[in-house]
Write an enzyme that holds these catalytic residues in place. Structure first.
Site, PDB file in Angstrom:
ATOM      1  N   TYR A   1      -0.677  -0.511  10.026  1.00  0.00           N
ATOM      2  CA  TYR A   1      -1.174  -0.941   8.695  1.00  0.00           C
ATOM      3  C   TYR A   1       0.270  -0.814   7.854  1.00  0.00           C
ATOM      4  O   TYR A   1       0.676  -1.317   6.892  1.00  0.00           O
ATOM      5  CB  TYR A   1      -2.242  -0.343   8.247  1.00  0.00           C
ATOM      6  CG  TYR A   1      -2.625  -0.628   6.893  1.00  0.00           C
ATOM      7  CD1 TYR A   1      -3.483  -1.651   6.522  1.00  0.00           C
ATOM      8  CD2 TYR A   1      -2.605   0.595   5.849  1.00  0.00           C
ATOM      9  CE1 TYR A   1      -3.915  -1.781   5.274  1.00  0.00           C
ATOM     10  CE2 TYR A   1      -2.971   0.373   4.392  1.00  0.00           C
ATOM     11  CZ  TYR A   1      -3.670  -1.096   4.128  1.00  0.00           C
ATOM     12  OH  TYR A   1      -4.380  -1.267   2.837  1.00  0.00           O
TER      13      TYR A   1
ATOM     14  N   LYS B   1       2.317  -3.395   5.577  1.00  0.00           N
ATOM     15  CA  LYS B   1       2.509  -3.235   4.262  1.00  0.00           C
ATOM     16  C   LYS B   1       3.995  -2.727   3.964  1.00  0.00           C
ATOM     17  O   LYS B   1       4.248  -3.183   2.507  1.00  0.00           O
ATOM     18  CB  LYS B   1       1.685  -1.978   3.612  1.00  0.00           C
ATOM     19  CG  LYS B   1       0.132  -2.369   3.976  1.00  0.00           C
ATOM     20  CD  LYS B   1      -0.343  -3.516   3.020  1.00  0.00           C
ATOM     21  CE  LYS B   1      -1.657  -3.545   3.036  1.00  0.00           C
ATOM     22  NZ  LYS B   1      -2.124  -4.790   2.202  1.00  0.00           N
TER      23      LYS B   1
ATOM     24  N   SER C   1       0.865  -1.133  -0.047  1.00  0.00           N
ATOM     25  CA  SER C   1      -0.001   0.113  -0.027  1.00  0.00           C
ATOM     26  C   SER C   1       0.747   1.309   0.205  1.00  0.00           C
ATOM     27  O   SER C   1       2.171   1.162   0.500  1.00  0.00           O
ATOM     28  CB  SER C   1      -0.738   0.073   1.393  1.00  0.00           C
ATOM     29  OG  SER C   1      -1.222   1.182   1.524  1.00  0.00           O
TER      30      SER C   1
HETATM   31  P1  NAD Z   1     -11.999  -5.266   1.688  1.00  0.00           P
HETATM   32  O1  NAD Z   1     -12.291  -4.958   3.280  1.00  0.00           O
HETATM   33  O2  NAD Z   1     -13.210  -5.033   0.812  1.00  0.00           O
HETATM   34  O3  NAD Z   1     -11.558  -6.612   1.558  1.00  0.00           O
HETATM   35  C1  NAD Z   1     -10.604  -7.297   2.139  1.00  0.00           C
HETATM   36  C2  NAD Z   1     -11.148  -8.739   2.165  1.00  0.00           C
HETATM   37  O4  NAD Z   1     -10.193  -9.787   3.251  1.00  0.00           O
HETATM   38  C3  NAD Z   1     -12.572  -8.942   2.987  1.00  0.00           C
HETATM   39  O5  NAD Z   1     -13.529  -9.441   2.288  1.00  0.00           O
HETATM   40  C4  NAD Z   1     -12.359  -9.593   4.260  1.00  0.00           C
HETATM   41  O6  NAD Z   1     -13.394 -10.523   4.606  1.00  0.00           O
HETATM   42  C5  NAD Z   1     -10.901 -10.377   3.971  1.00  0.00           C
HETATM   43  N1  NAD Z   1     -10.273 -10.893   5.157  1.00  0.00           N
HETATM   44  C6  NAD Z   1      -9.923 -10.179   6.219  1.00  0.00           C
HETATM   45  N2  NAD Z   1      -9.231 -10.627   7.138  1.00  0.00           N
HETATM   46  C7  NAD Z   1      -9.019 -12.283   6.321  1.00  0.00           C
HETATM   47  C8  NAD Z   1      -8.155 -13.157   6.744  1.00  0.00           C
HETATM   48  N3  NAD Z   1      -7.652 -13.266   8.159  1.00  0.00           N
HETATM   49  N4  NAD Z   1      -8.503 -14.229   6.440  1.00  0.00           N
HETATM   50  C9  NAD Z   1      -9.184 -14.190   5.206  1.00  0.00           C
HETATM   51  N5  NAD Z   1      -9.653 -13.141   4.531  1.00  0.00           N
HETATM   52  C10 NAD Z   1      -9.778 -12.050   5.427  1.00  0.00           C
HETATM   53  O7  NAD Z   1     -10.850  -4.088   1.535  1.00  0.00           O
HETATM   54  P2  NAD Z   1     -10.043  -3.973  -0.007  1.00  0.00           P
HETATM   55  O8  NAD Z   1     -10.156  -2.449  -0.163  1.00  0.00           O
HETATM   56  O9  NAD Z   1     -10.816  -4.682  -1.154  1.00  0.00           O
HETATM   57  O10 NAD Z   1      -8.786  -4.406   0.179  1.00  0.00           O
HETATM   58  C11 NAD Z   1      -8.224  -5.526  -0.407  1.00  0.00           C
HETATM   59  C12 NAD Z   1      -6.308  -5.260   0.073  1.00  0.00           C
HETATM   60  O11 NAD Z   1      -5.924  -4.116  -0.679  1.00  0.00           O
HETATM   61  C13 NAD Z   1      -6.259  -5.129   1.296  1.00  0.00           C
HETATM   62  O12 NAD Z   1      -4.832  -5.789   1.699  1.00  0.00           O
HETATM   63  C14 NAD Z   1      -5.874  -3.840   1.327  1.00  0.00           C
HETATM   64  O13 NAD Z   1      -5.119  -3.287   2.631  1.00  0.00           O
HETATM   65  C15 NAD Z   1      -5.200  -3.358  -0.094  1.00  0.00           C
HETATM   66  N6  NAD Z   1      -5.436  -2.117  -0.203  1.00  0.00           N
HETATM   67  C16 NAD Z   1      -6.627  -1.503  -0.592  1.00  0.00           C
HETATM   68  C17 NAD Z   1      -6.504   0.001  -0.967  1.00  0.00           C
HETATM   69  C18 NAD Z   1      -7.706   0.449  -1.353  1.00  0.00           C
HETATM   70  O14 NAD Z   1      -7.660   1.606  -1.812  1.00  0.00           O
HETATM   71  N7  NAD Z   1      -8.939   0.011  -1.217  1.00  0.00           N
HETATM   72  C19 NAD Z   1      -5.451   0.727  -0.722  1.00  0.00           C
HETATM   73  C20 NAD Z   1      -4.170   0.075  -0.371  1.00  0.00           C
HETATM   74  C21 NAD Z   1      -4.065  -1.408  -0.033  1.00  0.00           C
END
Ligand code: NAD
Length: 292
Positions: A166, A170, A153
């Site tokens: 976080y 990351k 991230s």
């Molecule tokens: P989200 O919350 O929609 O999806 C994350 C999913 O991970 C959820 O469905 C949750 O149930 C699942 N999860 C959590 N803990 C878990 C575990 N221990 N075992 C199995 N599943 C688990 O979030 P997102 O925005 O889709 O994020 C996806 C990834 O992208 C994450 O790693 C997040 O940190 C990263 N990220 C997202 C953004 C963004 O802008 N959305 C930015 C930077 C990084």
């Protein structure tokens, strides 16, 4: 002809958000997909179920694709092993792993409890380890090349207010990715880092986003093609690199160093201060997360 015909992909945390979009696009491109998700809350509290993963699987199958659900916790070794086993039992091979599952517990550092620190680091960093190890061993032991994408991230690569746990996790994933990409070269295993930006439940209440409709380019389905590129043979020449994939498109994010101050003889702290212009980048050349 799909870009992933005949391939088997695991996507963790694919019961919603970005992971769901990756799983659906990979399946539409011909991959058989293991959709992992324990269906937890955004902060990782409460008991999840595999219902979220199963719903995505049902939609993939209804669209003519191949997928199977897995409800294991990515942050335990048993969970990681069972996710790989789900792929092997159902499809006999593993070509692609996207470590995507994640949670958030944002607080200013002084308010971050040990439990907040431990769980966020565990799900992201240890979760990436637990899911990668069995896949890595299978690819290595069976002489199968593959692609692993680890989700970092900009919060870890550049820093972001209120995300010490976080950001640490990351940034740890970035270092893990770099090391593994070097080890993977002799086995043909590519390891890439991803810094996504999307409108999901994780980011929908960020400052400036509350109550706003997401712009179309921030939707997970408009981020997924960048990740499909990373896991497909189109990116066969690339390993050990981080791509930022967001509503602003796709770009590489890189660690840089200046030419520096190197006098070639013992020096004082004052000498360093006197050569600050050589040590540091000019402020104007620094691209931050906001401008990346
Ligand atoms: P989200 O919350 O929609 O999806 C994350 C999913 O991970 C959820 O469905 C949750 O149930 C699942 N999860 C959590 N803990 C878990 C575990 N221990 N075992 C199995 N599943 C688990 O979030 P997102 O925005 O889709 O994020 C996806 C990834 O992208 C994450 O790693 C997040 O940190 C990263 N990220 C997202 C953004 C963004 O802008 N959305 C930015 C930077 C990084």
């Amino acid at each position: 002809m799909g870009l992933l015909d005949g391939k088997v992909a695991i996507v963790t945390g694919a019961g919603g958000g970005l992971g769901e979009a990756y799983a659906k696009l990979f399946a539409a491109e011909g991959a058989s997909v293991v959709v992992n998700d324990l269906g937890g809350s955004r902060d990782g509290s409460g008991n999840g179920t595999s219902a979220a993963a199963q719903k995505v699987v049902d939609e993939i199958i209804a669209a003519g694709g191949k997928a199977v659900a897995n409800g294991d916790d990515v942050s335990t070794m048993a969970g990681g092993e069972n996710i790989a086993k789900t792929a092997l039992d159902n499809y006999g091979q593993i070509d692609i792993l996207v470590c995507n599952a994640g949670i958030l517990r944002d607080k200013t550092f002084a308010n971050t409890t040990e439990a907040d620190w431990d769980l966020v680091v565990k799900v992201h960093l240890k979760g990436t380890y637990c899911c990668t190890m069995p896949v890595w061993k299978w690819m290595k032991d069976n002489g199968k090349p593959g692609a692993i994408v680890m989700t970092s991230s900009t919060s870890g690569l550049y820093g972001n207010f209120g995300q010490s746990n976080y950001g640490a996790a990351k940034a740890g994933i970035y270092g893990f990715m770099r090391v593994l990409s070097i080890e993977g070269r002799k086995y043909g295993i590519r390891v890439m880092g991803l810094a996504p930006g999307a409108f999901t439940r994780m980011t929908s209440d960020l400052p400036g986003r509350q109550g706003k409709e997401p712009d179309a380019m921030s939707l997970p389905e408009n981020i997924a093609p960048g990740v499909l590129y990373m896991v497909s043979d189109l990116a066969a020449d690339h390993t050990g690199k981080v791509l930022g994939v967001s509503s602003r498109g796709v770009r590489e994010i890189k660690m840089l160093q200046t030419d520096g101050f190197n006098p070639g003889k013992p020096y004082t702290a004052q000498d360093v201060a006197d050569h600050a212009k050589e040590v540091f980048f000019p402020a104007a050349e620094e691209k931050t997360a906001a401008s990346a």
